[in-house]
Design an enzyme around this catalytic site. Structure first.
Site, PDB file in Angstrom:
ATOM      1  N   SER A 126       0.795  -1.219   0.000  1.00  9.72           N
ATOM      2  CA  SER A 126       0.000   0.000   0.000  1.00  9.72           C
ATOM      3  C   SER A 126       0.830   1.274   0.000  1.00  9.72           C
ATOM      4  O   SER A 126       0.456   2.264  -0.593  1.00  9.72           O
ATOM      5  CB  SER A 126      -0.922   0.015   1.216  1.00  9.72           C
ATOM      6  OG  SER A 126      -0.155  -0.080   2.403  1.00  9.72           O
ATOM      7  N   CYS A 127       1.975   1.268   0.693  1.00 11.33           N
ATOM      8  CA  CYS A 127       2.704   2.534   0.772  1.00 11.33           C
ATOM      9  C   CYS A 127       4.202   2.349   0.673  1.00 11.33           C
ATOM     10  O   CYS A 127       4.871   3.033  -0.071  1.00 11.33           O
ATOM     11  CB  CYS A 127       2.359   3.260   2.062  1.00 11.33           C
ATOM     12  SG  CYS A 127       2.780   2.347   3.542  1.00 11.33           S
ATOM     13  N   GLY A 128       4.763   1.426   1.431  1.00 15.46           N
ATOM     14  CA  GLY A 128       6.204   1.226   1.373  1.00 15.46           C
ATOM     15  C   GLY A 128       6.941   2.020   2.438  1.00 15.46           C
ATOM     16  O   GLY A 128       6.405   2.920   3.064  1.00 15.46           O
TER      17      GLY A 128
END
Length: 293
Positions: A126-128
Site C-alpha cells: 500500500s505505501c512502502g
C-alpha cells in the site's frame, strides 16, 4: 503489453457474488495476485560468498528480475548494471518458495556502497518504507546529482493525452481495476515501457530496473507517468533514476512536492483530459500551451 504467460501469474480467477439493485448473482471475476518476494544478495570477496536478505516486498508476480534490480538501484545499493553478475530464483525444494525468492549475485569484489544493508526493509503493497532519514540523505546517494539537466519542451496537449494512453496500455488494470502502473513516455507522448504491480513503488522499481538493464539511465528526456498519487518514495526513486518530469494522475503529498523542488523535477498532478496541476516546474523545462491569467 504483457505476454499471456505474465498475465497468468498476475491475475487470479475467483468466485464472487455481484449485487445490482438488490439482485445477487454468482460470477467469476479477476483479481490481482499479491505474493511476497524476498530479495537476497550474494557478495563474493576473496572467494567467500555471503548471502543476505535485503527485502521482503508484497508484489504482483512478473518482471521480478527488474523489480530486484530496480530496488537495489533506487535504494543506493548498486549504481550500474555491471555490478550484477546474475539474478536467479532460489533453488528451493518447495516450488512456491522458489518462485518467491530471488537472489542477486553481485560481481566479484562488489560490496554494496551504503549502510542500507544494516537496515531492515519491509515494504507493504500500500505505501512502502523509504528508509531515508531526510531529503538530504537521498542527495548523497544519487549518482546523477551532479548531472547538468537538459533543457526540454513539453506540449500541454501531450500531457493531457498521457493518462488515457496509460490506461489503454494497462492490461492488468482493465482486468481487475485494482493495480498500479508506472509508465515511461517520450516527450512526444509515445509509450516506451509500462510496468504494473499491486504496489505503486514496485511498479516503479520494475520500470527503473528495465531502464538500468537496458543502460538508458539517466531518464532526462522522458516523462514518468504514475497511475495514482505521487508519494515521497516515488519521487525519491525517480530522482535516483535522473527523471526530470513526473506526471501523476492523482495528488502528490507535501513531502513529494518538497523533494521535487529540491531536485528541480517538474511535478504535475491530477493530470487528465484538458487539466492538470503544476506543483513545480523545473527551470530547464518549458511547457508550451500555458496561458497566464
Amino acid at each position: 503489453m504483457e505476454s499471456n504467460a505474465l498475465l497468468d501469474t498476475a491475475l487470479k480467477q475467483i468466485q464472487l457474488v455481484k449485487v445490482t439493485e438488490g439482485a445477487a448473482v454468482y460470477a467469476i471475476d479477476s483479481v490481482s495476485v499479491e505474493e511476497p518476494l524476498e530479495i537476497r544478495i550474494a557478495t563474493t570477496v576473496d572467494g567467500i560468498i555471503e548471502y543476505k536478505n535485503i527485502s521482503v516486498t508484497m508484489r504482483t508476480p512478473g518482471n521480478d528480475t527488474e523489480l530486484a534490480i530496480g530496488f537495489l538501484f533506487t535504494e543506493g545499493l548498486i549504481s550500474t548494471i555491471s555490478q550484477i553478475e546474475t539474478v536467479d530464483r532460489l533453488d528451493a525444494v518447495c516450488t512456491r518458495n522458489s518462485d518467491n525468492i530471488i537472489v542477486v549475485r553481485l560481481a566479484e569484489g562488489v560490496v554494496p556502497k551504503t549502510i542500507a544493508l544494516d537496515r531492515n526493509f519491509y515494504t507493504t503493497s500500500s505505501c512502502g518504507v523509504c528508509g531515508k532519514g531526510s531529503i538530504a540523505a537521498i542527495k548523497t546517494v544519487s549518482i546523477f546529482k551532479e548531472f547538468s539537466p537538459k533543457e526540454s519542451t513539453l506540449e500541454l496537449e501531450v500531457i493531457y493525452r498521457i493518462p488515457d494512453q496509460l490506461r489503454a496500455a494497462q492490461g492488468n488494470f482493465s482486468a481487475t481495476g485494482g493495480i498500479h502502473a508506472a509508465g515511461l513516455f517520450d516527450l512526444q507522448g509515445e509509450l516506451i515501457a509500462l510496468r504494473e504491480d499491486v504496489g505503486r513503488h514496485n511498479a516503479l522499481d520494475k520500470l527503473i530496473g528495465y531502464a538500468l538493464s537496458d543502460q538508458v539511465l539517466p531518464l532526462q528526456k522522458q516523462i514518468l507517468v504514475l497511475s495514482g498519487r505521487a508519494s515521497f518514495e516515488l519521487i525519491q526513486k525517480a530522482a535516483m533514476a535522473g527523471i526530470q518530469v513526473i506526471a501523476a494522475i492523482g495528488a502528490p503529498s507535501s513531502l513529494a512536492v518538497e523533494l521535487a523542488k529540491e531536485f528541480d523535477i517538474t511535478l504535475l498532478g491530477f493530470v487528465s483530459d484538458q487539466r492538470c496541476n503544476i506543483y513545480h516546474q523545473a527551470k530547464h523545462i518549458i511547457i508550451n500551451g500555458l496561458m497566464s491569467h
